[in-house]
Design an enzyme around this catalytic site. Sequence first.
Site, PDB file in Angstrom:
ATOM      1  N   GLY A  72       0.833  -1.188   0.000  1.00 17.71           N
ATOM      2  CA  GLY A  72       0.000   0.000   0.000  1.00 17.71           C
ATOM      3  C   GLY A  72       0.869   1.240   0.000  1.00 17.71           C
ATOM      4  N   GLU A  73       0.396   2.306   0.656  1.00 15.24           N
ATOM      5  CA  GLU A  73       1.117   3.576   0.776  1.00 15.24           C
ATOM      6  C   GLU A  73       1.250   4.317  -0.557  1.00 15.24           C
ATOM      7  OE1 GLU A  73       5.000   3.061   2.450  1.00 15.24           O
ATOM      8  OE2 GLU A  73       4.297   1.943   4.195  1.00 15.24           O
ATOM      9  N   GLY A  74       0.686   3.797  -1.636  1.00 14.04           N
ATOM     10  CA  GLY A  74       0.939   4.371  -2.950  1.00 14.04           C
ATOM     11  C   GLY A  74       2.254   3.908  -3.543  1.00 14.04           C
TER      12      GLY A  74
END
Length: 341
Positions: A306-308
Amino acid sequence: MPTPPPPTLSALRACLTTLPEAATDAAAAIAERDTRLTKPPGSLGRLEELALWLGRWQHRATPRLDHVQTVVFAGNHGVVAQGVTPWPSDVTAQMVGNFHSGGAAINQISRIAGAALRVIAIHDLRPTDDFTTTAAMSERAFLAAFATGFEAVDPDTDLLCLGEMGIGNTTVAAALAAALFGGGGSAWAGRGTGLDDAGVARKAAVIDRALLRHAPFLHDPLEVARRLGGFETAAIMGATLAARLMTIPVMLDGFVCTAAAAPLFTLNPAALEHCRIAHVSAEAGHPALAAKLDQTPLFDLGLRLGEGSGAALAVPVLRAALACHTGMATFGEAGVSERTD
């Protein structure tokens, strides 16, 4: 002045009926130049398609990536009380602090990608309600989170990369996917941040309870987003729509980002044409969800952070696509003979 976010669910629904289109003249110019570059047609594969996609949605015959923005939305989830993750909700705030201090993966990837990183904690990280007992968000809270995402998009952005952080949000993503596309919890629940087989089964059962509780409302994608989503998924929806209204191309990250944007697609199948999915997440439901949105992710590196992180990692690929399109010589410029057939 930028367009303000829709103030009601009905206004949001109406906004999605008429959306800006891609620039066909820019696309035609890009396609024509591509035919004259010193390479066999199609030999750069998806790099050619990506250059065309950027230009179509930037409305530029010569696309650029001077201003790339990565925005990570963070939120907490009441459903964590149901034991769907081995991690405490405190980790969301701790990771937001890590982002701000520069210590997370997304900081490193955004830096090498040349992307400005912004992290936004939604609703001061107060959790949504537990969607197994009630709607995750009131209409007012949902629209406020949506507006936060909508207003986070800089109109000067050439490419928007979206990411998220929120303990429990793979359960939210799986619930959204199940509500929008069917199949129940077992079809969409994955291991998230480290569940064993029993944990995945518990997660699927929690999703099924939520689907049963909210069954009368699941015909409406916006009610699905409000009842089963999270503050950060609502913000991702808002940012995705704002980017469309400003004709900014969007790179979505993995399973959670894809699920967050999915209600827009189910309301209008053209609503995500300005988006690409960066990568196939290792989270179990992501390949099927990407297929439901008629998308083929750019790469598969087994990411599930995740987190971009995957969205930002796609930026160097896009920079390579543009460098080839704008920097390669044409056959005429290079004095290279073209095909004779």
